[in-house]
Design a protein around this motif. Structure first.
Motif, PDB file in Angstrom:
ATOM      1  N   SER A 121      -5.078  -0.523  -1.296  1.00  0.00           N
ATOM      2  CA  SER A 121      -5.639  -1.717  -1.925  1.00  0.00           C
ATOM      3  C   SER A 121      -6.487  -2.437  -0.892  1.00  0.00           C
ATOM      4  O   SER A 121      -6.627  -1.984   0.248  1.00  0.00           O
ATOM      5  N   MET A 122      -7.057  -3.568  -1.302  1.00  0.00           N
ATOM      6  CA  MET A 122      -7.875  -4.348  -0.377  1.00  0.00           C
ATOM      7  C   MET A 122      -7.069  -4.846   0.812  1.00  0.00           C
ATOM      8  O   MET A 122      -7.605  -5.062   1.891  1.00  0.00           O
ATOM      9  N   LEU A 123      -5.771  -5.017   0.609  1.00  0.00           N
ATOM     10  CA  LEU A 123      -4.918  -5.567   1.665  1.00  0.00           C
ATOM     11  C   LEU A 123      -4.045  -4.525   2.333  1.00  0.00           C
ATOM     12  O   LEU A 123      -3.372  -4.829   3.314  1.00  0.00           O
ATOM     13  N   SER A 124      -4.031  -3.310   1.825  1.00  0.00           N
ATOM     14  CA  SER A 124      -3.107  -2.303   2.346  1.00  0.00           C
ATOM     15  C   SER A 124      -3.816  -0.960   2.491  1.00  0.00           C
ATOM     16  O   SER A 124      -4.421  -0.461   1.535  1.00  0.00           O
ATOM     17  N   GLN A 125      -3.739  -0.394   3.687  1.00  0.00           N
ATOM     18  CA  GLN A 125      -4.225   0.951   3.968  1.00  0.00           C
ATOM     19  C   GLN A 125      -3.200   1.626   4.868  1.00  0.00           C
ATOM     20  O   GLN A 125      -2.611   0.972   5.710  1.00  0.00           O
ATOM     21  N   ARG A 126      -2.989   2.919   4.666  1.00  0.00           N
ATOM     22  CA  ARG A 126      -1.990   3.622   5.467  1.00  0.00           C
ATOM     23  C   ARG A 126      -2.568   4.936   5.976  1.00  0.00           C
ATOM     24  O   ARG A 126      -3.375   5.578   5.299  1.00  0.00           O
ATOM     25  N   VAL A 127      -2.115   5.330   7.143  1.00  0.00           N
ATOM     26  CA  VAL A 127      -2.558   6.586   7.749  1.00  0.00           C
ATOM     27  C   VAL A 127      -1.804   7.740   7.106  1.00  0.00           C
ATOM     28  O   VAL A 127      -0.576   7.691   6.972  1.00  0.00           O
ATOM     29  N   ALA A 128      -2.540   8.769   6.691  1.00  0.00           N
ATOM     30  CA  ALA A 128      -1.955   9.948   6.056  1.00  0.00           C
ATOM     31  C   ALA A 128      -2.188  11.168   6.940  1.00  0.00           C
ATOM     32  O   ALA A 128      -3.248  11.316   7.540  1.00  0.00           O
ATOM     33  N   VAL A 129      -1.176  12.016   7.017  1.00  0.00           N
ATOM     34  CA  VAL A 129      -1.251  13.271   7.766  1.00  0.00           C
ATOM     35  C   VAL A 129      -0.915  14.396   6.797  1.00  0.00           C
ATOM     36  O   VAL A 129       0.192  14.440   6.259  1.00  0.00           O
ATOM     37  N   LYS A 130      -1.869  15.298   6.567  1.00  0.00           N
ATOM     38  CA  LYS A 130      -1.671  16.368   5.593  1.00  0.00           C
ATOM     39  C   LYS A 130      -2.154  17.695   6.169  1.00  0.00           C
ATOM     40  O   LYS A 130      -3.085  17.734   6.962  1.00  0.00           O
ATOM     41  N   ARG A 131      -1.511  18.781   5.707  1.00  0.00           N
ATOM     42  CA  ARG A 131      -1.969  20.116   6.073  1.00  0.00           C
ATOM     43  C   ARG A 131      -2.832  20.637   4.932  1.00  0.00           C
ATOM     44  O   ARG A 131      -2.416  20.636   3.773  1.00  0.00           O
ATOM     45  N   ILE A 132      -4.040  21.082   5.258  1.00  0.00           N
ATOM     46  CA  ILE A 132      -4.945  21.584   4.229  1.00  0.00           C
ATOM     47  C   ILE A 132      -5.113  23.103   4.288  1.00  0.00           C
ATOM     48  O   ILE A 132      -5.549  23.701   3.313  1.00  0.00           O
TER      49      ILE A 132
END
Length: 299
Positions: free
Chosen positions: A180-191
């Protein structure tokens, strides 16, 4: 006292100029984040349909053994695609990404896998170069406005590294998801090796039926690179929207702090000015009293 007043006036003027810059940056980020969100939403249908198509091919053709779907028994190297920004003024946006990338590298080394970084964004490239670390691939200049051609270029490099004879055994991606405008999170994924994840259809709806022409294997050869491109493109769009949101929040905080500091300095300046006026009045009254006493003595 006059020197203190001049110093306070200079500081207030300087902070006022800084507040104008941070306010302008905040407004620019606010306008750009709307476009970034629209681009994210526009890319969702394509990503959803290509995911369904790849899932259908893999689920209906169990005999297919594609290089992008086969996991090696004893992997020794892993590529880590790190998506950072080209510009600063975004708070802890890049620091959070690089911290998670370092944590992922530590986990890979504990498994006996050597990480090889692929970096997007000048901030990440500068971070690695400052520490004299080797970079397997780098791209910059489009972090806040990525295009599909940029994603294709990155995906082609990753696929070529993965399918080479002595290439990389795994590919991971580290980026910031826009919540959201107030929330961002770091994501770690295997592709890579490929793991197709698709939401299940409602129980009251039949599963789609696909026919493959000419063969499922040839269809998969065309679909899988496009699927990887869509995953990379989605990560770039998510990161761009998160970058604008982080910059907007950071600039708003900087503007608020500048305004608060100007208020405090204005109070100090008013107190210093009042003290200077009081001192001048005291000197005038003291001088007048001295003159009066001198005149009275002569009489």
């Amino acid at each position: 006292m006059c020197a203190q007043l001049r110093m306070l006036r200079r500081r207030i003027k300087s902070i006022k100029s800084t507040a104008k810059i941070t306010r302008a940056q905040e407004l620019i980020a606010s306008s750009r984040i709307v476009k970034a969100q629209q681009r994210m939403q526009a890319a969702v249908p394509y990503e959803r349909e290509i995911t369904r198509a790849v899932s259908a091919v893999l689920s209906n053709s169990s005999t297919i053994d594609h290089p992008l779907t086969v996991a090696k028994e004893q992997p020794t190297t892993a590529g880590v695609l790190i998506v950072t920004s080209d510009r600063g003024f975004a708070g802890g946006f890049n620091a959070n990404i690089l911290r998670e990338a370092e944590a992922l590298s530590g986990l890979l080394r504990n498994r006996g896998i050597e990480p090889k970084p692929f970096v997007v964004g000048r901030k990440g490239i500068t971070w690695f170069r400052f520490r004299n670390r080797e970079i397997s691939g780098e791209w910059s200049g489009f972090s806040d406005n990525p295009s599909y051609s940029h994603a294709k270029e990155i995906a082609d490099t990753l696929i070529a590294s993965f399918t080479a004879e002595d290439g990389i055994d795994e590919i991971h991606i580290v980026y910031t998801e826009f919540v959201s405008m107030l929330s961002q999170r770091v994501a770690v994924k295997r592709i890579l090796p490929l793991e197709v994840i698709e939401e299940r259809a409602p129980s009251n709806l039949p599963l789609p039926y696909y026919e493959f022409e000419p063969t499922a294997a040839e269809v998969l050869d065309q679909l899988l690179p496009r699927y990887i491109e869509s995953r990379v493109y989605n990560a770039l769009l998510q990161s761009a929207a998160s970058e604008h949101a982080s910059r907007r929040r950071a600039m708003k905080s900087a503007t608020d702090n500048a305004n608060e500091l100007m208020r405090v300095l204005s109070q100090q300046m008013n107190q210093a000015r009042q003290a200077e006026i009081t001192q001048e009045i005291s000197e005038i009254v003291g001088g007048a009293n001295a003159l009066a006493d001198a005149a009275a003595g002569k009489e």
